[in-house]
Design an enzyme around this catalytic site. Structure first.
Site, short mmCIF file in Angstrom:
data_model
loop_
_atom_site.label_atom_id
_atom_site.label_comp_id
_atom_site.label_asym_id
_atom_site.label_seq_id
_atom_site.Cartn_x
_atom_site.Cartn_y
_atom_site.Cartn_z
N HIS C 78 85.78 52.51 -53.63
CA HIS C 78 84.22 51.62 -54.12
C HIS C 78 83.95 52.22 -55.56
O HIS C 78 82.91 51.75 -56.06
CB HIS C 78 83.24 51.85 -53.20
CG HIS C 78 83.52 51.16 -51.84
ND1 HIS C 78 83.32 49.78 -51.63
CD2 HIS C 78 83.75 51.90 -50.61
CE1 HIS C 78 83.36 49.61 -50.42
NE2 HIS C 78 83.91 50.74 -49.83
N HIS C 179 50.80 46.60 -35.53
CA HIS C 179 51.25 46.49 -37.26
C HIS C 179 51.05 45.18 -37.67
O HIS C 179 51.01 45.16 -38.99
CB HIS C 179 52.77 46.85 -37.03
CG HIS C 179 52.99 48.12 -36.71
ND1 HIS C 179 52.75 49.50 -37.53
CD2 HIS C 179 53.61 48.81 -35.63
CE1 HIS C 179 53.08 50.38 -36.76
NE2 HIS C 179 53.64 50.27 -35.59
N CYS C 220 58.39 54.63 -31.48
CA CYS C 220 57.29 53.65 -31.25
C CYS C 220 57.34 53.36 -29.85
O CYS C 220 56.28 52.87 -29.15
CB CYS C 220 57.24 52.48 -32.34
SG CYS C 220 56.16 52.11 -33.40
#
Lengths: 108, 161, 259
Positions: C78, C179, C220
């Site tokens: 890369h 949220h 969460c």
């Protein structure tokens, strides 16, 4: 825990008499000795307890650290640039290991 | 009554109810309970440490201690300290001690300065177990001491903390 | 930049047509950075203060270290990550043909390790994975999030969206309850955020370290007392896609600092 190299920031050059700020950061859990593992056993203390900074081999700043220093310790401080040279950083672990870094400073 | 309860459960709460908060907080407290109980240092232990250094008669000025009034998280509290001094060969700050009165051990760190620093100022990050006083004590090259105290409120988070 | 915007608009139009979504969130998305205390923001603002940069540096070292039976490093194929990985983070998760489903950056890294480096997969939350994901994400810093939800990604986007609004756990709460409905309100001493994902992997003060987005998802889910899914699970990757779309246009902040 020293898999990551310390990060230190020293200006590449400074005017003679200028006060420069130096920043240092190192990867370390700073295990306080206050915590317990899932089985309820105390995790032994393992911190970096000493940090020493030299310029051209002469110590000009150091710190003693207690377990109340946060993980991945950060410390910034100052030096008056008087001459060109090499700043050396050494962190000393509870287990005796030493982690080091070096930076060059050119004074004009 | 049962029907009414069912209806209520299907509603999307426009606000998070008190019940939800209490339950969430309960969950947080249960997590906190996994931490060991430790005896915390107190003002007496801190005063004793200061006295042992010889700083019990310190002048209460000449230090700027920069701490947030409210710390978002006690694990990482930014602290800056600066001591007024010309930092010359015969008049400089030798040592700055930082203490936290409400931690398991009041010692936080000791900073050793020299005139080569040019200025006696440093920043670091510290752990605070709870809302408490943070104290900076500076020992000058002539043997005198300066001292400053700042109270930091450590918040107990909802989910984040 | 213009191309990205057009893509977003097209994606938005497609979604509106397919799902006839009413209003999603009013106004522009808000990064969690804006809810952080000034001291926490300052930690992120300076790369020599941000402790996540230690991990990112480590990722940079791994980038140019040969690994696996191929004896090749990432760099061997890369080149300079600053060129080849620029913008990559903004496009993930993306549809991955060999799997016939979505793949996120962490899982893609492991695919490359297995297929090209002939190396062992990293554990999802290992320091190697955190380093590499942070390092690759860092190359997109400041670029707008621009995930593609059209074409083959669409059904996975729908699943992610359903997950977001689905009640779960003993507290019977969906992601949206905190949220979406309550972002900007306080939950005890904390400000609820929109749960934007533009800064992951992130250094959390609570963790005293860097963690992945899926670690945060698990946290969460734990907090509403639901059984969390595995990191890298389809459920979490689809949710990641949906959240990336909600935060479209937000600048990548990887590696960020949060409470």
């Amino acid at each position: 825990m020293a898999s990551a190299k310390p990060r230190v920031k020293v200006p590449a050059s400074a005017a003679k008499g200028e006060i420069i700020e130096i920043k240092s950061l190192i990867s370390h859990t700073m295990e306080s000795g206050q915590r317990k593992d899932k089985e309820g056993k105390a995790i032994p203390r393992k911190i970096i307890n000493k940090f020493i900074v030299t310029f051209n081999g002469k110590e000009f700043f150091s710190a003693d650290w207690a377990p109340a220093i946060s993980a991945n310790p950060f410390l910034s401080f100052h030096m008056r640039a008087e001459e060109s040279g090499t700043m050396g950083f050494t962190w000393i672990d509870d287990d005796g290991s030493k982690y080091t870094a070096e930076k060059n400073l050119k004074v004009t | 009554m049962i029907e009414e309860t069912k209806m209520k459960l299907k509603e999307t709460p426009k606000e998070i109810s008190r019940r939800h908060v209490i339950m969430l907080v309960g969950a947080a407290a249960a997590t906190a309970g996994m931490l060991p109980r430790v005896s915390l240092a107190d003002k007496a232990a801190t005063d004793a440490a200061i006295k042992a250094i010889g700083g019990d008669g310190a002048e209460m000025s000449g230090i700027t201690l920069d701490l947030p009034q409210i710390a978002e998280n006690g694990s990482t509290v930014s602290v800056g300290v600066e001591v007024d001094s010309p930092m010359t060969a015969d008049n400089y700050v030798k040592t700055v001690y930082i203490f936290a009165e409400g931690n398991p051990n009041p010692d936080v760190c000791t900073l050793h300065f020299t005139p080569a620093g040019g200025i006696a100022r440093a920043y670091t990050r510290i752990r605070l177990a709870k809302t408490q006083n943070v104290i900076a004590l500076a020992e000058m090259s002539d043997g005198s001491f300066k001292r400053e105290t700042v109270e930091v409120k450590v918040t107990i988070g909802g989910c984040g903390g | 930049m213009r191309k990205n915007n057009r893509k977003i608009m097209m994606a938005g139009a497609a979604v509106a047509a397919v799902f006839s979504i009413a209003t999603i969130a009013a106004g522009e998305p808000k990064s969690g950075y804006l809810s952080a205390e000034p001291e926490t923001q300052a930690m992120q603002d300076d790369d020599f203060s941000n402790p996540a940069m230690l991990v990112t540096d480590y990722g940079g070292d791994l980038w140019s270290t040969a690994d696996g039976d191929s004896g090749k490093s990432c760099e061997d194929c890369h080149g300079d990550a600053a060129d080849s990985m620029k913008g990559v983070k903004t496009r993930y998760p993306t549809y991955y043909q060999p799997w016939g489903k979505m793949i996120n950056l962490e899982l893609r890294i492991n695919e490359c390790r297995k297929d090209n480096q002939k190396a062992k997969a990293w554990k999802y939350e290992s320091k190697e994975m955190l380093g590499m994901a942070s390092y690759i994400g860092y190359q997109s810093r400041g670029m707008p999030m621009a995930v593609d939800i059209g074409g083959k990604a669409t059904p996975f986007f729908t699943k992610g969206k359903e997950f977001y609004y689905e009640r779960r756990g003993q507290l019977d709460m969906a992601c949206s309850h905190c949220h979406e409905d309550n972002s900007g309100n306080m939950i005890r001493a904390n400000l609820l955020t929109e749960g934007q994902i533009n800064g992951f992997p992130t250094y959390r003060l609570k963790w005293s370290g860097v963690g992945t987005l899926h670690r945060r998802f698990k946290g969460c889910n734990d907090q509403v007392r639901a059984i969390p899914y595995e990191r890298g699970s389809d459920e979490y990757v689809n949710l990641e896609l949906y959240l990336a779309w909600r935060g479209r246009g937000l600048a990548v902040e990887t590696p960020s600092v949060r409470n």
